[in-house]
Design a protein around this motif. Structure first.
Motif, PDB file in Angstrom:
ATOM      1  N   ILE A   1       0.828  -1.211   0.000  1.00 27.41           N
ATOM      2  CA  ILE A   1       0.000   0.000   0.000  1.00 27.41           C
ATOM      3  C   ILE A   1       0.861   1.259   0.000  1.00 27.41           C
ATOM      4  CG2 ILE A   1      -1.606   1.360   1.424  1.00 27.41           C
ATOM      5  CD1 ILE A   1      -3.134  -1.116   1.952  1.00 27.41           C
TER       6      ILE A   1
ATOM      7  N   ASN B   1       3.722   1.534  -1.346  1.00 22.92           N
ATOM      8  CA  ASN B   1       4.574   1.585  -2.541  1.00 22.92           C
ATOM      9  C   ASN B   1       4.191   2.745  -3.441  1.00 22.92           C
ATOM     10  OD1 ASN B   1       5.668  -0.716  -1.551  1.00 22.92           O
ATOM     11  ND2 ASN B   1       5.282  -1.964  -3.350  1.00 22.92           N
ATOM     12  N   ARG B   2       5.197   3.217  -4.190  1.00 20.02           N
ATOM     13  CA  ARG B   2       4.939   4.405  -5.003  1.00 20.02           C
ATOM     14  C   ARG B   2       4.165   4.095  -6.283  1.00 20.02           C
ATOM     15  NH1 ARG B   2       7.733   8.890  -4.515  1.00 20.02           N
ATOM     16  NH2 ARG B   2       8.522   8.845  -6.628  1.00 20.02           N
ATOM     17  N   GLU B   3       4.066   2.816  -6.671  1.00 19.75           N
ATOM     18  CA  GLU B   3       3.264   2.509  -7.858  1.00 19.75           C
ATOM     19  C   GLU B   3       1.788   2.290  -7.485  1.00 19.75           C
ATOM     20  OE1 GLU B   3       5.410   0.370  -6.605  1.00 19.75           O
ATOM     21  OE2 GLU B   3       4.360  -1.514  -6.243  1.00 19.75           O
ATOM     22  N   THR B   4       1.517   2.178  -6.180  1.00 14.76           N
ATOM     23  CA  THR B   4       0.156   1.853  -5.756  1.00 14.76           C
ATOM     24  C   THR B   4      -0.907   2.876  -6.182  1.00 14.76           C
ATOM     25  OG1 THR B   4       0.923   0.443  -3.992  1.00 14.76           O
ATOM     26  CG2 THR B   4      -1.259   1.356  -3.728  1.00 14.76           C
ATOM     27  N   PRO B   5      -0.629   4.194  -6.076  1.00 12.29           N
ATOM     28  CA  PRO B   5      -1.660   5.130  -6.547  1.00 12.29           C
ATOM     29  C   PRO B   5      -2.050   4.889  -8.003  1.00 12.29           C
ATOM     30  CG  PRO B   5       0.074   6.309  -5.382  1.00 12.29           C
ATOM     31  CD  PRO B   5       0.525   4.887  -5.492  1.00 12.29           C
TER      32      PRO B   5
ATOM     33  N   LEU C   1      -4.394   1.927  -8.030  1.00  9.26           N
ATOM     34  CA  LEU C   1      -5.701   2.286  -7.473  1.00  9.26           C
ATOM     35  C   LEU C   1      -6.484   3.164  -8.435  1.00  9.26           C
ATOM     36  CD1 LEU C   1      -4.692   2.981  -3.778  1.00  9.26           C
ATOM     37  CD2 LEU C   1      -5.927   1.011  -4.665  1.00  9.26           C
TER      38      LEU C   1
ATOM     39  N   ALA D   1      -2.823  11.123  -3.363  1.00 13.68           N
ATOM     40  CA  ALA D   1      -4.109  10.538  -2.965  1.00 13.68           C
ATOM     41  C   ALA D   1      -4.110   9.046  -3.273  1.00 13.68           C
ATOM     42  CB  ALA D   1      -5.231  11.220  -3.741  1.00 13.68           C
ATOM     43  N   LEU D   2      -4.649   8.257  -2.371  1.00 16.72           N
ATOM     44  CA  LEU D   2      -4.821   6.825  -2.606  1.00 16.72           C
ATOM     45  C   LEU D   2      -6.317   6.545  -2.645  1.00 16.72           C
ATOM     46  CD1 LEU D   2      -2.191   5.416  -0.071  1.00 16.72           C
ATOM     47  CD2 LEU D   2      -1.916   5.686  -2.519  1.00 16.72           C
TER      48      LEU D   2
ATOM     49  N   ARG E   1      -1.195   9.543   1.091  1.00 19.04           N
ATOM     50  CA  ARG E   1       0.187   9.205   1.447  1.00 19.04           C
ATOM     51  C   ARG E   1       1.030  10.473   1.393  1.00 19.04           C
ATOM     52  NH1 ARG E   1       2.918   6.086  -2.855  1.00 19.04           N
ATOM     53  NH2 ARG E   1       3.753   8.115  -3.385  1.00 19.04           N
TER      54      ARG E   1
ATOM     55  N   TYR F   1      11.218   3.250   2.678  1.00 17.28           N
ATOM     56  CA  TYR F   1      11.436   2.751   1.318  1.00 17.28           C
ATOM     57  C   TYR F   1      12.792   2.085   1.173  1.00 17.28           C
ATOM     58  CZ  TYR F   1       7.147   5.043   0.099  1.00 17.28           C
ATOM     59  OH  TYR F   1       5.827   5.404   0.053  1.00 17.28           O
TER      60      TYR F   1
ATOM     61  N   ASP G   1      10.769   2.545  -5.144  1.00 18.40           N
ATOM     62  CA  ASP G   1       9.305   2.581  -5.165  1.00 18.40           C
ATOM     63  C   ASP G   1       8.704   1.628  -4.152  1.00 18.40           C
ATOM     64  OD1 ASP G   1       9.343   4.344  -7.384  1.00 18.40           O
ATOM     65  OD2 ASP G   1       9.787   2.631  -8.674  1.00 18.40           O
ATOM     66  N   ARG G   2       9.551   0.734  -3.610  1.00 13.83           N
ATOM     67  CA  ARG G   2       9.015  -0.320  -2.753  1.00 13.83           C
ATOM     68  C   ARG G   2       9.118   0.054  -1.271  1.00 13.83           C
ATOM     69  NH1 ARG G   2      10.010  -5.740  -0.367  1.00 13.83           N
ATOM     70  NH2 ARG G   2      12.177  -5.232  -0.007  1.00 13.83           N
ATOM     71  N   ALA G   3       8.052  -0.183  -0.552  1.00 16.07           N
ATOM     72  CA  ALA G   3       8.061   0.000   0.898  1.00 16.07           C
ATOM     73  C   ALA G   3       8.652  -1.271   1.503  1.00 16.07           C
ATOM     74  CB  ALA G   3       6.647   0.213   1.401  1.00 16.07           C
TER      75      ALA G   3
END
Lengths: 386, 160
Positions: free
Chosen positions: A143, A145-149, A152, B7-8, B14, B40, B46-48
């Motif tokens: 969630i 992660n930067r590609e998640t938006p 979504l 926005a998510l 975020r 990160y 890009d990965r958490a």
């Protein structure tokens, strides 16, 4: 035996069985949807344990399940988010639509099922399961992660497309003449636009009407309004599901959160019934012959979703690993695809469509989350080397 | 330092930024009130790679530890300095006779000897409000005084 007694016995056994299957799915870490479908197939005609008395009861439950599924889906978004997503991600959204609707449509046309079935199959391969994908994102810790938006907003775009697609499909399925069909589609689209505008401009009024500090009153008002609008939508040839979806969108903020929390258990119950009902309608003898085709279609749509994710994430400036993750997250299919196939089967589309869609969703609902889990370490390894 | 906001849809918001040492960190604010502290991966930005899930209370505690230790210290010092002095936050409840009326009409100091030092309204703080300050329903009044006198103020604000 008394009829009600048999009904309770059958219905109770079905629910209990689903509960056990759900627990099993949780343990293995896959979505329970494929298991519910299999259960439905087993209970249906030609299955291991055909249900006699409760089929009609289950069919009404299934209808309720679809309404609640779409109502809660609508509650997740507010109209602003939908509009931002529509304007900001139109290009990726259209790539998603074209790439992923094509396999289903082409497949139906090659099989000679006709244009209406092609439109239905396009929907079956197009829509990602937002429910399963959201769960994958949260289970794998993606969630943040930067590609998640990007993922979504593609889901939001798909849901909005569904709001337009479903009424169009239902009118096509109604098999009206070209002119009457065009009029019905027009009415459907106008209805959708009017509701969206009302939701955008007067959402507050609806909220003020529905809002209540008492959870019982709130539940009754939300479900009542959703069913009322769903019935009205059905009358206007827009599917009931779309009506419920639009009611969900009109409600936002704290009210939507409260309603979501109240509705979740109800939705879970009836959505499970819906999957069973779809399985009931599917003749197990028909699944085997289309299994190979379904696997091929699943493979093709996995690749097209992967490409969609890569394209959308690259546009958002995400690195290679993130692009791959975005694609994988989009693979799962589930509730929507079955809703679409259910509408098509109910309206008497090609008899094999239900079986093909069931097998297809079985594969992708189970394999999507699994793929994400299995591939995660590889992606990380690649990212480390790059 | 630039904090990026994203926005998510369906989830929340975020916020993230890069520290001076090059580490990217972020906070995912779920609509439910849950907060995720996200760290990160340096190799895959890009990965958490670490996600710390925090509920309301835990997130508040972390924020306090990170951002507000000095305020807490000063408050503690104040309480230690003057024994028997308390500061309480009292809401103007719905139906309060002073909602919509200026503060002076409540004559709080005269009647109880406690002092109103601030009013918090919708996240804004009005420090040392004058007698003309008009109370609104939902305002939170910060009162300093003895335990008994602040309790009397609560009574006045609720019932007159």
């Amino acid at each position: 035996m008394h009829e009600t007694a048999i009904l309770f016995l059958e219905f109770g056994a079905v629910l209990l069985g689903l509960g056990v299957l759900g627990a099993l799915a949780l343990r293995v870490g896959i979505s329970p949807i494929p298991l519910y479908l299999i259960a439905g197939v087993a209970f249906g005609t030609g299955g291991v344990l055909p249900l006699a008395t409760s089929e009609e009861f289950i069919s009404v439950g299934a209808e309720l399940g679809v309404v609640l599924l779409l109502l809660t889906l609508g509650l997740e978004y507010n109209a602003d988010e939908l509009m931002t997503s529509l304007t900001g991600n139109a290009r990726a959204g259209i790539v998603d639509l074209v790439l992923n609707a094509a396999p289903g449509a082409i497949c139906a046309l090659l099989l000679g099922w006709g244009p209406v079935a092609a439109v239905a199959m396009a929907g079956v391969t197009y829509a990602t399961s937002s429910g399963i994908t959201a769960k994958v994102l949260s289970d794998l810790g993606w969630i943040g992660n930067r590609e998640t938006p990007t993922v979504l907003s593609l889901l939001v775009f798909e849901d909005l497309t569904m709001a337009i697609y479903l009424p169009v499909l239902t009118t096509m399925l109604a098999g009206l003449s070209l002119l009457n069909g065009a009029i019905a589609v027009g009415i459907a689209l106008i209805t959708v636009s009017v509701v969206l505008i009302v939701a955008l401009k007067f959402g507050r009024l609806i909220e003020a009407f529905v809002s209540s500090p008492n959870s019982e009153v709130l539940l009754l008002k939300v479900v009542g309004l959703a069913l009322l609008v769903a019935g009205l939508a059905q009358q206007l040839q827009v599917s009931a599901a779309v009506g419920a979806f639009l009611v969900g969108i009109a409600l936002s903020g704290e009210l939507a959160e409260d309603a979501q929390a109240l509705l979740a258990p109800l939705r879970d119950l009836f959505a499970a019934v819906f999957f069973v009902f779809f399985g009931l309608q599917t003749d197990p003898a028909k699944i085997l012959p289309v299994a190979g085709l379904a696997a091929l279609l699943a493979l093709v749509s996995m690749v097209t979703k992967l490409l969609t994710g890569i394209y959308a994430a690259r546009r958002a400036g995400i690195g290679k690993a993130g692009q791959a993750r975005a694609g994988i997250a989009l693979i799962p299919r589930g509730e929507f695809n079955i809703v679409i196939a259910g509408l098509a089967v109910g309206a008497g589309a090609h008899p094999d469509l239900g079986a093909l869609a069931a097998a297809y969703v079985l594969i992708l609902a189970a394999f999507g989350p699994l793929a994400a889990k299995l591939v995660q370490p590889f992606i990380t390894a690649i990212a480390k080397r790059a | 330092m630039e904090v990026e906001q994203t926005a998510l849809p369906g989830i929340g918001l975020r916020h993230d930024f890069t520290t001076r040492t090059g580490q990217r960190v972020g906070v995912v604010s779920h609509r439910t009130g849950r907060r995720d502290l996200v760290i990160y991966d340096k190799d895959d930005p890009d990965r958490a790679c670490q996600t710390v899930k925090l509920n309301d209370e835990e997130a508040d505690a972390l924020a306090e530890l990170l951002g507000a230790p000095r305020i807490v210290q000063r408050l503690n010092a104040l309480h230690e300095q003057v024994e028997g002095l308390v500061s309480v936050q009292l809401p103007i409840p719905e139906g309060s006779p002073y909602a919509g009326r200026p503060m002076g009409e409540a004559r709080v100091r005269t009647r109880t000897s406690a002092s109103i030092v601030a009013v918090v309204r919708g996240g804004r703080v009005f420090a040392s409000p004058g007698p003309d300050f008009v109370f609104g329903t939902g305002d939170v009044v910060v009162v300093v005084g003895s335990e008994d006198s602040t309790a009397e103020v609560a009574d006045i604000l609720a019932r007159g």
